[in-house]
Design a protein around this motif. Structure first.
Motif, PDB file in Angstrom:
ATOM      1  N   ALA A  26       0.846  -1.203   0.000  1.00 38.04           N
ATOM      2  CA  ALA A  26       0.000   0.000   0.000  1.00 38.04           C
ATOM      3  C   ALA A  26       0.880   1.250   0.000  1.00 38.04           C
ATOM      4  O   ALA A  26       0.612   2.212  -0.727  1.00 38.04           O
ATOM      5  CB  ALA A  26      -0.936  -0.001   1.196  1.00 38.04           C
ATOM      6  N   LEU A  27       1.944   1.221   0.788  1.00 37.21           N
ATOM      7  CA  LEU A  27       2.855   2.369   0.826  1.00 37.21           C
ATOM      8  C   LEU A  27       3.534   2.558  -0.525  1.00 37.21           C
ATOM      9  O   LEU A  27       3.638   3.679  -1.032  1.00 37.21           O
ATOM     10  CB  LEU A  27       3.895   2.195   1.930  1.00 37.21           C
TER      11      LEU A  27
ATOM     12  N   LEU B 235       2.443   1.883  -3.317  1.00 36.29           N
ATOM     13  CA  LEU B 235       1.457   2.371  -4.291  1.00 36.29           C
ATOM     14  C   LEU B 235       1.008   3.803  -3.977  1.00 36.29           C
ATOM     15  O   LEU B 235       0.064   4.301  -4.573  1.00 36.29           O
ATOM     16  CB  LEU B 235       0.248   1.423  -4.327  1.00 36.29           C
ATOM     17  N   GLY B 236       1.684   4.455  -3.025  1.00 43.13           N
ATOM     18  CA  GLY B 236       1.349   5.844  -2.700  1.00 43.13           C
ATOM     19  C   GLY B 236       0.283   5.978  -1.634  1.00 43.13           C
ATOM     20  O   GLY B 236      -0.249   7.066  -1.418  1.00 43.13           O
ATOM     21  N   GLY B 237      -0.042   4.887  -0.958  1.00 44.53           N
ATOM     22  CA  GLY B 237      -1.128   4.900   0.012  1.00 44.53           C
ATOM     23  C   GLY B 237      -0.665   5.075   1.443  1.00 44.53           C
ATOM     24  O   GLY B 237       0.459   5.503   1.707  1.00 44.53           O
ATOM     25  N   THR B 238      -1.551   4.700   2.339  1.00 47.10           N
ATOM     26  CA  THR B 238      -1.323   4.887   3.763  1.00 47.10           C
ATOM     27  C   THR B 238      -1.561   3.570   4.491  1.00 47.10           C
ATOM     28  O   THR B 238      -2.379   2.748   4.049  1.00 47.10           O
ATOM     29  CB  THR B 238      -2.236   5.984   4.334  1.00 47.10           C
ATOM     30  N   VAL B 239      -0.873   3.387   5.625  1.00 47.87           N
ATOM     31  CA  VAL B 239      -0.994   2.129   6.361  1.00 47.87           C
ATOM     32  C   VAL B 239      -2.334   2.020   7.080  1.00 47.87           C
ATOM     33  O   VAL B 239      -2.744   0.938   7.475  1.00 47.87           O
ATOM     34  CB  VAL B 239       0.154   1.942   7.382  1.00 47.87           C
TER      35      VAL B 239
ATOM     36  N   GLU C 203       6.061   4.947   6.553  1.00 44.73           N
ATOM     37  CA  GLU C 203       5.163   5.855   5.852  1.00 44.73           C
ATOM     38  C   GLU C 203       5.666   7.295   5.866  1.00 44.73           C
ATOM     39  O   GLU C 203       5.609   7.983   4.857  1.00 44.73           O
ATOM     40  CB  GLU C 203       3.756   5.803   6.456  1.00 44.73           C
ATOM     41  N   HIS C 204       6.140   7.753   7.020  1.00 43.43           N
ATOM     42  CA  HIS C 204       6.413   9.191   7.165  1.00 43.43           C
ATOM     43  C   HIS C 204       7.899   9.535   7.153  1.00 43.43           C
ATOM     44  O   HIS C 204       8.245  10.713   7.187  1.00 43.43           O
ATOM     45  CB  HIS C 204       5.776   9.701   8.454  1.00 43.43           C
TER      46      HIS C 204
END
Lengths: 484, 484
Positions: B408-409, B411-415, B432-433
């Protein structure tokens, strides 16, 4: 005392990326707010970064050396945001104005902070997309500036403010650390929301080097026009009634009789010198039904004329008085100067009250107040027209300006809906947020920028030491005590 | 080591407002996430504040004495948010569940944090209003909890998340300071956005004691139903296509074939065991045109059945499989336990990819993964069905869970799209950050809660010291080093 910025020569900046020359420095001494008040402060150097690395290198070095850095772009802020209050470096971001990535299927675009807002719309327009919160000044102001003040615009009544359309940021902290906030996902619950903390922080917490903006699909139906009322109370009550009835309107702008007169004079038109409400409707279905609903409501408030069109040229013509207002007001009377541009915002139920009281205050104190603004948001724009050579009038005007702000707070509103605090409204910060709220904000500022490198002298009320420095007219070193 | 909480007897709390009793304490040792994993930690005392003053007094005294305070309400969080990781006080806010003020003309209501989300809807419903971001769990979870995690719900695809509908907060900082954030104006550019900083901060920065929520008018047209597809790829591509085409949909929920089977078993229905998309449309005009547009798009993706209704009872029936899913999945196979409830969110263009890859990972690692979620947001809910007595399967399941998060990360997403970090996802925060982002968050935490009183052990990865304490099973004193 000036700041020694010769360290810029040691960074990997090209020769045309920094200047100690007078004309460059003087060109970065003020923004629209400071221009008006003659309150510019000349920086010691100007830097034009062209990459995130440039920004990071400059900030790290400036923080090391105790040199203030004030972000600058279009300089269109009204509250002195871009004024380098304590000198140091003016960091001009206008060269970082590129589209970095564009993902129309996700309704997203990544842009540099120096990009003009209207350039975003131009870029994505061919795909039927647009950036909804674009301010009226979008063709002369930058994305970075809009983010710095959490700006909004005429369409905010339907679509929300800039913060609602920013998914994430790349930003550089005072020590040069680059952070990525947010995500490309449309929602996230991961960690603290640094994105919305930085939005509206006026360049005091970080320098934004890239923004991921969300876009919307252009509505299939657009109609626009205007309504003319006999009295200002009819106009404001009509707006309140339309909003609480949930009329789906995309722009709903108030213009008072004084503004109408100024526009007539300026444009040579013969509209009645009467309060007007300018309207635009966006929908994919049922736009005519929404217009009918609005007209019915406006009729309950004795609307005199209600004119609507779906023709672009006709809409432009109907909107002309509103569009030219920022030019019409200053030219209204050569002896009078518009001072203290205000943008208080109140709950919509209090909008008729704040507008009425503004006018009553003007009469009581013998000044003229043109009132207009994004009425559907409860946003009142006003300035005080006074003879600048009449100190008593100037003083009365200042008092009226302040009283309107105080009343906005009493009515549950905010001292600034979209312009920000900058230098101009620092004295009201505590009245709005309380000592505890301001202290919490100061704590956040100290946490992220402990040496007060970034845009010192903004948002927070100045300390006695800061006052002294500014009164002596010196661009002194930043004062950590300003944050105490 | 336990915390001495006898100071509670010296505060002005009534006898029924605090307890050291075992049953009260054990009832506050866990939330849904911790229940599932058997990871509860029993607090030393439970306090039921009934006012902001109560909260302020408890926090000030606890901070003075180094006693951790963990906010608690419905206990429905999935990541251990309400678990008092280091013991201390469980601050149960369920008695602060009143409507404080209601301003229907402004579409605003002020409520206590302990109010159930659905009670807000019930309260404002007679005026034709509703609270749009209400999570699916809204009838058992509280407003305070929703704010703590920046929750969202099925209608987020049209209306946005909780943060989009909170105008301001009253909150108490660790030292007992009461702050008012935001404004009753619908927009503000005044100072730092503490409202959105507190929203989603999981009770680690302040305790929310009152929230000003915005409301929306109920749409005049509501239609709902479902679409059945042959393949999961058809279903996810159809959702992506509908979203990028800007179909105005208010709910668009994916349910995969495994979930459909579980629902059939649980409900005794005979739907095909096939991927489904559940839909609801809200509009004031043109709802049928939007449904037609959606159906046309779905036909391009070989939809097998497309059923829609405007009758409440029929809509309920069509939606039944989706509605009962949280009960159907756990009862699907008595030998299998759903572990690691995940809620990654990706850009909508990546939704077909993340869903496909989740299924491929399941096949590759021989575990079963029921997939569902708020597809229109790119939000994938999944859990790993494994035999809890098979350590190898449990280990494989954990690896699959983690891999989906990592993807997910990428692919530009968030956990986490809506559940939050809590204890369960701390290890992914930095992925993520970045180190810089996490350090900025820690700096904010230290600034507002320097003694780490508020909900210690959440959001930020635990330090070695924290790990040791927890492994030893002791509810030890909070560790300032956790924030270093």
């Amino acid at each position: 005392m000036t700041h020694d910025c010769s360290f810029l020569e040691d960074l990997s900046l090209a020769d045309d990326q920094f200047s100690f020359g007078e004309s460059a420095r003087e060109g970065h001494a003020a923004d629209w707010g400071a221009d008006r008040k003659g309150e510019g402060v000349v920086p010691d150097a100007v830097v034009w970064p062209e990459s995130t690395d440039d920004v990071s290198a400059v900030l790290a070095a400036a923080t090391d050396r105790g040199v203030p850095v004030t972000p600058y772009a279009a300089g269109t802020a009204l509250e002195g945001h871009a004024v380098p209050a304590y000198g140091g470096i003016s960091l001009d971001l206008t060269r970082m104005n590129e589209v970095v990535d564009y993902r129309p299927d996700d309704f997203q675009i990544d842009v540099g902070p120096g990009m003009l807002g209207s350039d975003v719309d131009d870029y994505v327009g061919p795909d039927g997309l647009f950036f909804p919160p674009l301010p009226s000044s979008g063709d002369i102001s930058t994305v970075g500036g809009m983010i710095a003040t959490d700006a909004s615009g005429m369409k905010t009544v339907k679509y929300g403010e800039v913060a609602d359309w920013v998914l994430g940021l790349e930003a550089v902290l005072a020590d040069g650390t680059v952070v990525q906030t947010g995500s490309r996902a449309v929602k996230t619950s991961s960690g603290y929301n640094l994105t919305d903390l930085l939005i509206g922080s006026e360049g005091t917490l970080a320098v934004v080097t890239e923004a991921t903006l969300e876009l919307a699909g252009r509505p299939r139906q657009i109609r626009g026009g205007r309504a003319i009322f006999d009295t200002l109370e009819d106009a404001t009550e009509a707006v309140f009634d339309a909003v609480r009835t949930d009329v789906d309107v995309a722009r709903i702008e108030l213009v008072d009789a004084l503004c109408a007169r100024a526009a007539n004079d300026y444009l040579g038109t013969d509209l009645p010198d009467a309060p007007m409400v300018f309207l635009e409707f966006h929908a994919n279905h049922g736009v005519d039904e929404e217009i009918d609903l609005c007209e019915t409501i406006f009729e309950d408030h004795d609307v005199v004329r209600f004119e609507m069109s779906d023709d672009d040229a006709e809409m432009d013509e109907l909107w002309r008085a509103r569009r030219e207002l920022s030019y019409a007001i200053p030219s209204y009377d050569p002896d009078l100067e518009p001072q203290h541009p205000g943008d208080v915002t109140v709950p919509i139920s209090a909008y008729p009250t704040i507008v009425r009281e503004a006018k009553e205050l003007a009469a009581e104190h013998d000044v003229r107040i043109p009132c207009f603004g994004h009425a559907g948001d409860g946003n009142l724009h006003y300035s005080i027209l006074v003879d600048p050579d009449d100190p008593a009038a100037v003083e009365r005007g200042k008092r009226v300006y302040e009283t309107i702000i105080e009343r906005a707070l009493e009515l549950g509103g905010t001292v600034t809906g979209e312009h920000g605090i900058g230098q101009g409204k620092r004295e009201f910060l505590e009245a709005e947020h309380g000592a505890g709220g301001v202290e919490a904000m100061r704590a956040v500022k100290r946490a992220l920028d402990p040496t007060d490198t970034l845009n010192p002298g903004k948002i927070f009320p100045e300390t006695a030491e800061g006052e002294r420095v500014r009164e002596e007219g010196t661009a002194s070193g930043r004062r950590e005590s300003d944050l105490e």
